[in-house]
Design a protein around this motif. Structure first.
Motif, PDB file in Angstrom:
ATOM      1  N   VAL A 116       0.840  -1.196   0.000  1.00 12.98           N
ATOM      2  CA  VAL A 116       0.000   0.000   0.000  1.00 12.98           C
ATOM      3  C   VAL A 116       0.876   1.248   0.000  1.00 12.98           C
ATOM      4  O   VAL A 116       1.757   1.400   0.851  1.00 12.98           O
ATOM      5  CB  VAL A 116      -0.940   0.029   1.227  1.00 12.98           C
ATOM      6  N   GLY A 117       0.622   2.142  -0.978  1.00 13.12           N
ATOM      7  CA  GLY A 117       1.265   3.456  -0.959  1.00 13.12           C
ATOM      8  C   GLY A 117       2.726   3.484  -1.344  1.00 13.12           C
ATOM      9  O   GLY A 117       3.440   4.427  -0.985  1.00 13.12           O
ATOM     10  N   LEU A 118       3.202   2.490  -2.081  1.00  9.19           N
ATOM     11  CA  LEU A 118       4.608   2.475  -2.484  1.00  9.19           C
ATOM     12  C   LEU A 118       4.842   3.452  -3.629  1.00  9.19           C
ATOM     13  O   LEU A 118       4.085   3.501  -4.591  1.00  9.19           O
ATOM     14  CB  LEU A 118       5.011   1.065  -2.933  1.00  9.19           C
ATOM     15  N   ASN A 119       5.918   4.225  -3.561  1.00  9.37           N
ATOM     16  CA  ASN A 119       6.318   5.112  -4.646  1.00  9.37           C
ATOM     17  C   ASN A 119       7.657   4.629  -5.187  1.00  9.37           C
ATOM     18  O   ASN A 119       8.687   4.729  -4.528  1.00  9.37           O
ATOM     19  CB  ASN A 119       6.434   6.557  -4.161  1.00  9.37           C
ATOM     20  N   ALA A 120       7.617   4.077  -6.426  1.00  9.47           N
ATOM     21  CA  ALA A 120       8.848   3.612  -7.066  1.00  9.47           C
ATOM     22  C   ALA A 120       9.032   4.307  -8.408  1.00  9.47           C
ATOM     23  O   ALA A 120       9.600   3.748  -9.341  1.00  9.47           O
ATOM     24  CB  ALA A 120       8.813   2.100  -7.246  1.00  9.47           C
ATOM     25  N   SER A 121       8.563   5.519  -8.518  1.00  9.72           N
ATOM     26  CA  SER A 121       8.573   6.252  -9.783  1.00  9.72           C
ATOM     27  C   SER A 121       9.967   6.299 -10.416  1.00  9.72           C
ATOM     28  O   SER A 121      10.949   6.658  -9.767  1.00  9.72           O
ATOM     29  CB  SER A 121       8.071   7.684  -9.544  1.00  9.72           C
ATOM     30  N   GLY A 122      10.026   5.901 -11.709  1.00 12.70           N
ATOM     31  CA  GLY A 122      11.275   5.974 -12.453  1.00 12.70           C
ATOM     32  C   GLY A 122      12.189   4.779 -12.301  1.00 12.70           C
ATOM     33  O   GLY A 122      13.225   4.701 -12.963  1.00 12.70           O
ATOM     34  N   PHE A 123      11.823   3.831 -11.471  1.00 13.05           N
ATOM     35  CA  PHE A 123      12.735   2.744 -11.156  1.00 13.05           C
ATOM     36  C   PHE A 123      12.671   1.623 -12.184  1.00 13.05           C
ATOM     37  O   PHE A 123      11.615   1.311 -12.712  1.00 13.05           O
ATOM     38  CB  PHE A 123      12.417   2.176  -9.770  1.00 13.05           C
TER      39      PHE A 123
END
Length: 232
Positions: A58-65
């Motif tokens: 829940v709520g993970l931010n992995a933007s650009g990975f």
């Protein structure tokens, strides 16, 4: 939803990658975005371990990975941010997602069979050799995607949107296309056999799938509706 923490790097307004504490849980404190992460390999190792050890995320931010060679079968994702990510050889069969964002990402050689994805967005993404067969893809945004040699067969696409999408050699056989929107999309070698094309929306003034890859989408002289599906 994921936290909108900003990157610590001076002058950077991008969202930071989610931080993981010693117990393997997401922290609410901000760190750096992917571009300015000091130790990318270490962060990637922690993220991969987090994916493997958590069935509900829940709520993970992995933007650009970059995410590759990962098994996400049966996982449940809620409110996660994967914008501008690259997914390569990722297996995510029977995954369940709600309110997740994959805008402007690239998915290559991925298996997402039997998935249940609702209220999520893949806008502007590229799908190459991606299998979404037998999935529930309801109220999902595929606007502006480019899909090449991918499969949506046997899927429920109710009220999803493919506005200005480019679909090439991609299959949508035996799909529920009720209220599925294809405005100004371009399609070449797309199969719709046994799909209810007449209940989809391709022309703002008419019903049914019309036109082909080379059609001028703003003209009024569209070709007749397809009867019984077929290939555009």
């Amino acid at each position: 939803m994921y936290l909108f923490n900003k990157c610590h790097y001076p002058g950077c307004n991008k969202n930071s990658i989610s931080s993981i504490d010693e117990k393997g849980n997401l922290k609410e404190t901000s760190d750096f975005c992917f571009e300015h992460t000091p130790n990318i390999l270490e962060v990637k190792k922690k993220l991969n371990h987090f994916f493997r050890t958590h069935d509900k995320i829940v709520g993970l931010n992995a933007s650009g990975f970059p995410i590759d060679n990962l098994n996400l079968d049966g996982k449940k994702l809620y409110g996660c941010n994967f914008q501008n990510c690259t997914f390569t050889n990722v297996h995510a069969d029977n995954i369940r997602m709600r309110m997740c964002t994959f805008n402007f990402s690239t998915l290559t050689d991925c298996s997402i069979l039997g998935s249940n994805i609702q209220f999520s967005s893949f806008s502007g993404s590229k799908l190459v050799h991606v299998l979404l067969t037998g999935s529930d893809l309801i109220h999902t945004n595929f606007n502006g995607i480019t899909a090449y040699q991918s499969s949506f067969d046997d899927s429920d696409l109710y009220n999803s949107r493919f506005i200005k999408a480019v679909l090439m050699n991609t299959s949508m056989n035996n799909c529920n296309l009720k209220k599925t929107v294809f405005y100004e999309s371009m399609r070449e070698g797309v199969g719709f056999k046994l799909s209810n094309t007449r209940e989809s929306l391709s022309d703002r003034n008419k019903g049914g799938l019309m036109g082909d890859f080379g059609a001028k989408v703003h003209d009024d002289d569209y070709s007749d509706n397809l009867e019984g599906g077929g290939t555009l």
